[in-house]
Design a protein around this motif. Structure first.
Motif, PDB file in Angstrom:
ATOM      1  N   PRO A 184       0.820  -1.221   0.000  1.00 34.76           N
ATOM      2  CA  PRO A 184       0.000   0.000   0.000  1.00 34.76           C
ATOM      3  C   PRO A 184       0.847   1.262   0.000  1.00 34.76           C
ATOM      4  CG  PRO A 184       0.074  -0.947   2.201  1.00 34.76           C
ATOM      5  CD  PRO A 184       0.769  -1.923   1.299  1.00 34.76           C
ATOM      6  N   TRP A 185       0.334   2.289  -0.686  1.00 37.95           N
ATOM      7  CA  TRP A 185       0.928   3.615  -0.640  1.00 37.95           C
ATOM      8  C   TRP A 185       0.307   4.390   0.531  1.00 37.95           C
ATOM      9  CZ3 TRP A 185       1.881   6.343  -5.963  1.00 37.95           C
ATOM     10  CH2 TRP A 185       2.604   5.489  -6.798  1.00 37.95           C
ATOM     11  N   PRO A 186       0.964   5.428   1.026  1.00 42.34           N
ATOM     12  CA  PRO A 186       0.318   6.305   2.002  1.00 42.34           C
ATOM     13  C   PRO A 186      -1.020   6.804   1.452  1.00 42.34           C
ATOM     14  CG  PRO A 186       2.634   6.844   1.821  1.00 42.34           C
ATOM     15  CD  PRO A 186       2.350   5.849   0.738  1.00 42.34           C
ATOM     16  N   GLN A 187      -1.967   7.007   2.321  1.00 42.99           N
ATOM     17  CA  GLN A 187      -3.339   7.274   1.903  1.00 42.99           C
ATOM     18  C   GLN A 187      -3.444   8.466   0.951  1.00 42.99           C
ATOM     19  OE1 GLN A 187      -6.026   7.753   5.185  1.00 42.99           O
ATOM     20  NE2 GLN A 187      -7.820   8.038   3.886  1.00 42.99           N
ATOM     21  N   THR A 188      -2.739   9.547   1.244  1.00 45.66           N
ATOM     22  CA  THR A 188      -2.840  10.734   0.400  1.00 45.66           C
ATOM     23  C   THR A 188      -2.275  10.469  -0.989  1.00 45.66           C
ATOM     24  OG1 THR A 188      -2.641  12.142   2.360  1.00 45.66           O
ATOM     25  CG2 THR A 188      -2.286  13.169   0.217  1.00 45.66           C
ATOM     26  N   LEU A 189      -1.134   9.783  -1.052  1.00 41.74           N
ATOM     27  CA  LEU A 189      -0.552   9.449  -2.350  1.00 41.74           C
ATOM     28  C   LEU A 189      -1.427   8.456  -3.112  1.00 41.74           C
ATOM     29  CD1 LEU A 189       3.307   9.084  -1.767  1.00 41.74           C
ATOM     30  CD2 LEU A 189       2.144  10.704  -3.270  1.00 41.74           C
ATOM     31  N   GLN A 190      -2.032   7.523  -2.374  1.00 50.22           N
ATOM     32  CA  GLN A 190      -2.931   6.550  -3.011  1.00 50.22           C
ATOM     33  C   GLN A 190      -4.107   7.257  -3.675  1.00 50.22           C
ATOM     34  OE1 GLN A 190      -2.337   3.254  -3.304  1.00 50.22           O
ATOM     35  NE2 GLN A 190      -3.948   2.039  -2.353  1.00 50.22           N
ATOM     36  N   ALA A 191      -4.678   8.224  -2.972  1.00 54.99           N
ATOM     37  CA  ALA A 191      -5.796   8.979  -3.538  1.00 54.99           C
ATOM     38  C   ALA A 191      -5.362   9.795  -4.748  1.00 54.99           C
ATOM     39  CB  ALA A 191      -6.401   9.888  -2.465  1.00 54.99           C
TER      40      ALA A 191
END
Length: 294
Positions: A184-191
């Protein structure tokens, strides 16, 4: 502390119309196409980042914001990705993309940039440096696919990359990434990735995978004349120890760093470990540039 983007959309502004002055997006025409880039202004040598197969420049903004503390950083949208020109009229092969990089350096009037290429971007930058060495101040290859004729295949299946891109075209990128099983990527980068993934042309992905297996990265290394460093992931198998040994046979001065425990997308998945590794590499290249100028 999780990184949060200062601006995620073209022309978006912060509260009170306070635009982030550090990062500027712009277009220029070079090699006959519209090329989009981000400029994260800083005092220091110029660094030009060439991202990977489905990574628009915006996905490297956090890297650029960190780099701008010591470098003047540019991040390029490779043709067919992000806001650069795309369409059925374009050649998406590594040669055309490499010509874009060389033309961008000239059109943007960059002086001896240290070029940092990740994955596909590493192969593009390597090809550009092989035919335009005078334009480069140095070259950093981050986990470049070493597949090619007669070699083992690139370990990330094309079906997975294309499937993710098709999900993004349907507006389902985030759900697809959550189901993929990838780190998983960090949530902000994922978004942010989910928002921008659909800007990537699927045909460009197919052509790039064809090049991964039809073009020989080692032939480019053999004729390279610019200072060269290699940053490899510790997991994922993109660059093997045997690959490194072969590269060192071609370039005795090759500086190699393997980031233990980090995967192919180390700039997103393991940014805190990535920063000192890349920072040390860039510091060495900066010293080389200064020696050459004196």
């Amino acid at each position: 502390m999780e990184w949060r983007p200062a601006r995620t959309r073209p022309n978006a502004t912060m509260q009170g119309d306070d635009v982030n002055e550090q990062r500027k997006g712009a277009h220029l025409r070079a090699n006959g196409i519209r090329q989009h880039y981000l400029h994260l202004a800083g005092r220091g040598p110029t660094v030009l980042v060439i991202p990977g197969i489905v990574s628009p420049a915006i996905l490297w903004s956090h890297v650029g914001e960190w780099l701008a503390q010591d470098y003047d950083c540019y991040i390029l949208d490779v043709r067919g990705r992000g806001l650069s020109e795309a369409g059925p009229h374009l050649d998406y092969g590594v040669g055309a993309c490499a010509q874009d990089v060389a033309a961008f350096i000239q059109a943007a009037a960059l002086t001896s940039p240290i070029v940092v290429g990740h994955s596909m971007g590493a192969r593009i930058a390597l090809r550009a440096a092989s035919f335009a060495p005078d334009a480069f101040g140095g070259l950093v290859l981050i986990d470049p696919p070493t597949s090619g004729p007669g070699r083992r295949p690139y370990p990330v299946p094309k079906a997975r990359t294309v499937g993710l891109l098709q999900a993004a075209q349907r507006g389902e990128a985030l759900q697809a990434m959550q189901r993929s099983g990838a780190a998983p990527w960090p949530q902000t980068l994922q978004a942010l990735r989910a928002e921008w993934l659909s800007t990537c042309d699927e045909r460009a992905v197919h052509v790039t995978y064809d090049d991964f297996h039809g073009e020989d990265i080692f032939a480019d290394i053999a004729q390279l004349q610019v200072p060269l460093s290699l940053l490899c992931a510790g997991t994922g198998g993109v660059v093997s120890d045997d690959d490194v040994a072969e590269m060192r046979q071609l370039r005795k001065d090759l500086v190699v760093t393997r980031l233990a425990g980090a995967g192919h997308q180390m700039q997103a998945e393991n940014f805190e470990a990535f920063k000192p590794a890349l920072g040390a590499i860039l510091a060495r290249h900066t010293q080389t540039l200064e020696r050459n100028r004196n």
